[in-house]
Design a protein around this motif. Structure first.
Motif, mmCIF file in Angstrom:
data_model
loop_
_atom_site.group_PDB
_atom_site.id
_atom_site.type_symbol
_atom_site.label_atom_id
_atom_site.label_comp_id
_atom_site.label_asym_id
_atom_site.label_seq_id
_atom_site.Cartn_x
_atom_site.Cartn_y
_atom_site.Cartn_z
ATOM 1 N N THR A 36 22.598 41.328 0.128
ATOM 2 C CA THR A 36 21.444 41.738 0.929
ATOM 3 C C THR A 36 21.551 43.180 1.396
ATOM 4 O O THR A 36 20.551 43.905 1.413
ATOM 5 N N SER A 37 22.740 43.634 1.766
ATOM 6 C CA SER A 37 22.873 45.019 2.229
ATOM 7 C C SER A 37 22.534 45.992 1.105
ATOM 8 O O SER A 37 21.909 47.037 1.346
ATOM 9 N N LEU A 38 22.895 45.678 -0.111
ATOM 10 C CA LEU A 38 22.561 46.515 -1.262
ATOM 11 C C LEU A 38 21.047 46.544 -1.480
ATOM 12 O O LEU A 38 20.465 47.600 -1.726
ATOM 13 N N SER A 39 20.393 45.398 -1.354
ATOM 14 C CA SER A 39 18.936 45.335 -1.496
ATOM 15 C C SER A 39 18.239 46.155 -0.420
ATOM 16 O O SER A 39 17.265 46.854 -0.683
ATOM 17 N N ARG A 40 18.732 46.071 0.805
ATOM 18 C CA ARG A 40 18.133 46.824 1.907
ATOM 19 C C ARG A 40 18.220 48.327 1.659
ATOM 20 O O ARG A 40 17.264 49.060 1.905
ATOM 21 N N LEU A 41 19.362 48.786 1.170
ATOM 22 C CA LEU A 41 19.540 50.220 0.923
ATOM 23 C C LEU A 41 18.767 50.689 -0.309
ATOM 24 O O LEU A 41 18.260 51.807 -0.331
ATOM 25 N N ALA A 42 18.690 49.848 -1.323
ATOM 26 C CA ALA A 42 18.049 50.256 -2.574
ATOM 27 C C ALA A 42 16.530 50.091 -2.548
ATOM 28 O O ALA A 42 15.803 50.963 -3.016
ATOM 29 N N SER A 43 16.053 48.979 -2.017
ATOM 30 C CA SER A 43 14.604 48.731 -2.057
ATOM 31 C C SER A 43 13.986 48.594 -0.670
ATOM 32 O O SER A 43 12.795 48.287 -0.558
ATOM 33 N N TYR A 44 14.791 48.835 0.368
ATOM 34 C CA TYR A 44 14.323 48.848 1.760
ATOM 35 C C TYR A 44 13.779 47.497 2.226
ATOM 36 O O TYR A 44 12.947 47.434 3.115
ATOM 37 N N LYS A 45 14.239 46.415 1.626
ATOM 38 C CA LYS A 45 13.730 45.108 2.038
ATOM 39 C C LYS A 45 14.725 44.017 1.666
ATOM 40 O O LYS A 45 15.651 44.228 0.896
ATOM 41 N N VAL A 46 14.474 42.861 2.230
ATOM 42 C CA VAL A 46 15.223 41.665 1.865
ATOM 43 C C VAL A 46 14.378 40.917 0.841
ATOM 44 O O VAL A 46 13.223 40.579 1.106
ATOM 45 N N ASN A 47 14.942 40.717 -0.315
ATOM 46 C CA ASN A 47 14.232 40.008 -1.370
ATOM 47 C C ASN A 47 14.356 38.501 -1.176
ATOM 48 O O ASN A 47 15.268 38.030 -0.486
ATOM 49 N N PHE A 48 13.472 37.755 -1.813
ATOM 50 C CA PHE A 48 13.620 36.303 -1.834
ATOM 51 C C PHE A 48 14.912 35.966 -2.569
ATOM 52 O O PHE A 48 15.445 36.789 -3.326
ATOM 53 N N PRO A 49 15.437 34.760 -2.364
ATOM 54 C CA PRO A 49 16.664 34.390 -3.076
ATOM 55 C C PRO A 49 16.506 34.611 -4.581
ATOM 56 O O PRO A 49 15.443 34.321 -5.149
ATOM 57 N N VAL A 160 11.988 64.585 6.740
ATOM 58 C CA VAL A 160 12.260 63.256 7.260
ATOM 59 C C VAL A 160 10.927 62.594 7.559
ATOM 60 O O VAL A 160 10.085 63.173 8.259
ATOM 61 N N LEU A 161 10.721 61.416 7.003
ATOM 62 C CA LEU A 161 9.555 60.622 7.346
ATOM 63 C C LEU A 161 9.991 59.705 8.485
ATOM 64 O O LEU A 161 10.723 58.739 8.279
ATOM 65 N N LYS A 162 9.580 60.051 9.678
ATOM 66 C CA LYS A 162 10.057 59.364 10.877
ATOM 67 C C LYS A 162 9.507 57.945 10.971
ATOM 68 O O LYS A 162 8.327 57.716 10.760
ATOM 69 N N GLN A 163 10.418 57.032 11.270
ATOM 70 C CA GLN A 163 10.098 55.614 11.453
ATOM 71 C C GLN A 163 9.166 55.106 10.351
ATOM 72 O O GLN A 163 8.162 54.452 10.612
ATOM 73 N N ASN A 164 9.530 55.376 9.120
ATOM 74 C CA ASN A 164 8.668 55.083 7.979
ATOM 75 C C ASN A 164 8.979 53.757 7.293
ATOM 76 O O ASN A 164 8.153 53.229 6.565
ATOM 77 N N ILE A 165 10.180 53.229 7.504
ATOM 78 C CA ILE A 165 10.606 52.005 6.821
ATOM 79 C C ILE A 165 10.952 50.938 7.848
ATOM 80 O O ILE A 165 11.761 51.175 8.748
ATOM 81 N N TYR A 166 10.364 49.759 7.694
ATOM 82 C CA TYR A 166 10.668 48.651 8.603
ATOM 83 C C TYR A 166 11.538 47.638 7.879
ATOM 84 O O TYR A 166 11.167 47.099 6.837
ATOM 85 N N THR A 167 12.726 47.412 8.417
ATOM 86 C CA THR A 167 13.626 46.394 7.897
ATOM 87 C C THR A 167 14.633 46.043 8.980
ATOM 88 O O THR A 167 14.906 46.846 9.873
ATOM 89 N N ASN A 168 15.162 44.858 8.907
ATOM 90 C CA ASN A 168 16.199 44.409 9.834
ATOM 91 C C ASN A 168 15.762 44.530 11.303
ATOM 92 O O ASN A 168 16.540 44.871 12.182
ATOM 93 N N GLY A 169 14.468 44.297 11.555
ATOM 94 C CA GLY A 169 13.963 44.243 12.915
ATOM 95 C C GLY A 169 13.644 45.561 13.584
ATOM 96 O O GLY A 169 13.358 45.597 14.782
#
Length: 190
Positions: A36-49, A160-169
């Motif tokens: 999951t940490s790799l997915s968050r860094l690469a695609s900025y999200k948590v993928n489905f299983p 820098v795109l400020k507060q542009n990505i929402y993940t992990n709350g």
């Protein structure tokens, strides 16, 4: 079939080789889908299983350098043939000479220079063979290893795109990096 001789092969350097993605590479997609940490860094999200069928379908769609939505997918392997990652050449605009590169190295192979070496091959291809002029990249704030790799390759932070990505709350900044052909040439000559 005779053994390949890679002595004068464009798609490799002293550390890695890029090869066309294969339908058989579905296992790499499937297994890295559990990080999951790799997915968050690469695609900025948590993928489905991850599912085997989805991994197989993706691999079938992009195998043999098939272009999907302007993207061409390569497997990254060591010179010993160990599959360590995936790299994507993303042509943004042939007319304007712009492109991007997406890269993902399996966690157990990170920190060995494989990502940097694979990027070097694709940058050389884009700038010196395709006559492209600018590679743009965005990185999630806090992804220091990827930022460091880009800067090592000569990229400069463009914004820098400020507060542009929402993940992990919470919202994260997105760091914009760029590398022009002139910057690339300057970096490779020095």
């Amino acid at each position: 079939m005779s053994e390949h001789i890679y002595d004068n092969y464009f798609w490799q350097n002293d550390l890695v080789r890029l090869r066309p993605w294969s339908e058989d590479d579905w296992e790499w997609i499937y297994h890295t889908g559990f990080d999951t940490s790799l997915s968050r860094l690469a695609s900025y999200k948590v993928n489905f299983p991850p599912t085997i069928s989805e991994a197989k379908e993706y691999s079938k769609e992009v195998e043999n350098c098939a272009t999907k939505s302007g993207n061409t997918v390569f497997a990254i392997e060591t010179l010993d043939g160990i599959h360590v990652g995936r790299i994507i050449f993303a042509l943004d605009s042939e007319r304007h000479g712009t492109f991007g590169i997406g890269i993902r190295i399996a966690k157990e192979y990170q920190g060995n220079g494989y990502g940097t070496s694979a990027m070097e091959i694709l940058l050389k291809y884009a700038f010196m063979e395709r006559r492209l002029n600018k590679c743009s990249s965005t990185v999630l704030e806090g992804n220091e290893a990827t930022i460091k790799m880009h800067k090592k390759l000569g990229y400069e932070q463009e914004g820098v795109l400020k507060q542009n990505i929402y993940t992990n709350g919470r919202y994260y900044n997105e760091i914009c990096l760029g590398l022009t052909k002139d910057m690339y040439l300057k970096n490779t000559v020095e």
